[in-house]
Motif scaffolding. Structure first.
Motif, mmCIF file in Angstrom:
data_model
loop_
_atom_site.group_PDB
_atom_site.id
_atom_site.type_symbol
_atom_site.label_atom_id
_atom_site.label_comp_id
_atom_site.label_asym_id
_atom_site.label_seq_id
_atom_site.Cartn_x
_atom_site.Cartn_y
_atom_site.Cartn_z
ATOM 1 N N ASP A 102 26.763 72.265 -78.242
ATOM 2 C CA ASP A 102 25.311 72.069 -78.238
ATOM 3 C C ASP A 102 24.910 71.294 -76.981
ATOM 4 O OD1 ASP A 102 25.924 69.380 -78.714
ATOM 5 O OD2 ASP A 102 25.516 69.509 -80.858
ATOM 6 N N SER A 103 23.624 71.120 -76.800
ATOM 7 C CA SER A 103 23.126 70.528 -75.554
ATOM 8 C C SER A 103 23.603 69.091 -75.357
ATOM 9 C CB SER A 103 21.592 70.580 -75.527
ATOM 10 O OG SER A 103 21.051 69.914 -76.657
ATOM 11 N N GLU A 104 23.700 68.336 -76.448
ATOM 12 C CA GLU A 104 24.130 66.941 -76.327
ATOM 13 C C GLU A 104 25.577 66.856 -75.850
ATOM 14 O OE1 GLU A 104 24.686 62.888 -79.066
ATOM 15 O OE2 GLU A 104 23.864 64.725 -79.950
ATOM 16 N N ASN A 105 26.463 67.609 -76.488
ATOM 17 C CA ASN A 105 27.872 67.590 -76.081
ATOM 18 C C ASN A 105 28.059 68.205 -74.707
ATOM 19 O OD1 ASN A 105 29.879 66.623 -78.319
ATOM 20 N ND2 ASN A 105 28.286 67.749 -79.419
ATOM 21 N N ARG A 106 27.267 69.222 -74.404
ATOM 22 C CA ARG A 106 27.369 69.854 -73.086
ATOM 23 C C ARG A 106 26.973 68.880 -71.985
ATOM 24 N NH1 ARG A 106 26.367 76.136 -72.616
ATOM 25 N NH2 ARG A 106 28.347 75.924 -73.720
ATOM 26 N N ALA A 107 26.030 67.988 -72.272
ATOM 27 C CA ALA A 107 25.632 66.977 -71.281
ATOM 28 C C ALA A 107 26.782 66.013 -71.010
ATOM 29 C CB ALA A 107 24.403 66.218 -71.786
ATOM 30 N N TYR A 108 27.495 65.607 -72.066
ATOM 31 C CA TYR A 108 28.676 64.759 -71.878
ATOM 32 C C TYR A 108 29.717 65.469 -71.009
ATOM 33 C CZ TYR A 108 27.398 61.395 -75.587
ATOM 34 O OH TYR A 108 26.794 60.428 -76.341
ATOM 35 N N ILE A 109 29.946 66.727 -71.306
ATOM 36 C CA ILE A 109 30.968 67.492 -70.585
ATOM 37 C C ILE A 109 30.585 67.646 -69.116
ATOM 38 C CG2 ILE A 109 32.093 69.755 -70.409
ATOM 39 C CD1 ILE A 109 31.712 69.960 -73.506
ATOM 40 N N SER A 110 29.327 67.957 -68.864
ATOM 41 C CA SER A 110 28.856 68.113 -67.484
ATOM 42 C C SER A 110 29.005 66.816 -66.699
ATOM 43 C CB SER A 110 27.393 68.559 -67.477
ATOM 44 O OG SER A 110 27.247 69.829 -68.079
ATOM 45 N N ALA A 111 28.751 65.683 -67.359
ATOM 46 C CA ALA A 111 28.882 64.386 -66.694
ATOM 47 C C ALA A 111 30.334 64.114 -66.314
ATOM 48 C CB ALA A 111 28.358 63.278 -67.610
ATOM 49 N N VAL A 112 31.264 64.473 -67.204
ATOM 50 C CA VAL A 112 32.692 64.297 -66.907
ATOM 51 C C VAL A 112 33.106 65.192 -65.750
ATOM 52 C CG1 VAL A 112 35.024 64.644 -67.807
ATOM 53 C CG2 VAL A 112 33.290 63.526 -69.221
ATOM 54 N N ALA A 113 32.643 66.443 -65.777
ATOM 55 C CA ALA A 113 32.996 67.384 -64.705
ATOM 56 C C ALA A 113 32.477 66.900 -63.356
ATOM 57 C CB ALA A 113 32.442 68.768 -65.029
#
Length: 248
Positions: free
Chosen positions: A38-49
């Motif tokens: 979902d958008s919330e988890n995807r934001a975390y993932i994008s920040a790590v990347a």
């Protein structure tokens, strides 16, 4: 030998950064597979990347399950020319202090899968422990061997070539929680050695589990049904291997 990590992520975006922090000092590519979050988890993932240049992000538009995420990660590892992949879950339950030992065992046994088996802490749910024991007994049945101590843990090193060949050869391998069992057994059938090493697992009280009791137990049962049928056709080979192993 060129190594990389594969970290499938679904609903564990908030713990991903702490996991990746433990991996980047090894200097290997870290393949993070966003399995339709979902958008919330995807934001975390994008920040790590964005924060770690070693992260190679693979994005799935729709959640397909752990097995499909790992399949996409293995394909990316093959494209990158990696010879070995270290699979680790994104929930932070595995003791990353064991990474160096697993890498050492892999370098000594380059053709083998180095597969973890759990050292449980006191917080381990009894239902998980009992369920795992039952699942592992079935692994011993379909392999005619007790060499695989645990088939469900997501902390293991694979040689890329046989894994990639497996997913190209088999159109259907369980796409969800049965994948770790099925891949390991099929590689064992193909003659890939399995070396079992311990790793501690913790179960935090506020942890998020992607295991769905009914759905995933049904799927794992179907995995074992397929493997039992497959074992029948491989019985002569497995029996011969078993006898040869006892003579050594």
């Amino acid at each position: 030998m060129t190594y990389g990590f594969i970290v499938p992520v679904y609903n564990h975006g908030s713990t991903l950064d702490s996991v990746v922090q433990q991996l980047v000092p090894y200097g290997f590519p870290v393949i993070v597979v966003d399995d339709g979050n979902d958008s919330e988890n995807r934001a975390y993932i994008s920040a790590v990347a964005a924060a770690y240049p070693q992260v190679v992000l693979v994005t799935r538009n729709k959640n397909g399950g752990k097995g499909k995420a790992l399949r996409d990660g293995v394909k990316k590892a093959y494209e990158l020319g990696l010879t070995h992949i270290f699979q680790i879950d994104s929930d932070g339950q595995h003791d990353t202090g064991r990474i160096s030992h697993f890498l050492e065992m892999s370098r000594k046994n380059p053709d083998a899968v180095i597969c973890g088996f759990p050292e449980y802490e006191e917080d381990a749910p009894l239902s998980r422990v009992k369920g795992r024991n039952i699942a592992n007994k079935w692994i011993h049945i379909v392999t005619l061997s007790d060499g695989i101590k645990d088939g469900m843990i997501g902390f293991r090193i694979y040689p890329v070539e046989p894994y990639y060949a497996l997913i190209r050869r088999h159109a259907f391998i369980d796409g969800r929680m049965g994948c770790d069992i099925e891949v390991l057994v099929r590689l064992f059938w193909a003659g890939v050695p399995v070396v079992s090493e311990s790793v501690k697992i913790n179960y935090p009280a506020d942890g998020i589990s992607n295991f769905h009791l009914v759905r995933d137990n049904i799927r794992i049962s179907l995995v074992y049904t397929r493997l039992c049928i497959g074992m029948i056709f491989r019985l002569p080979k497995l029996i011969f291997r078993n006898i040869r192993g006892r003579r050594r």
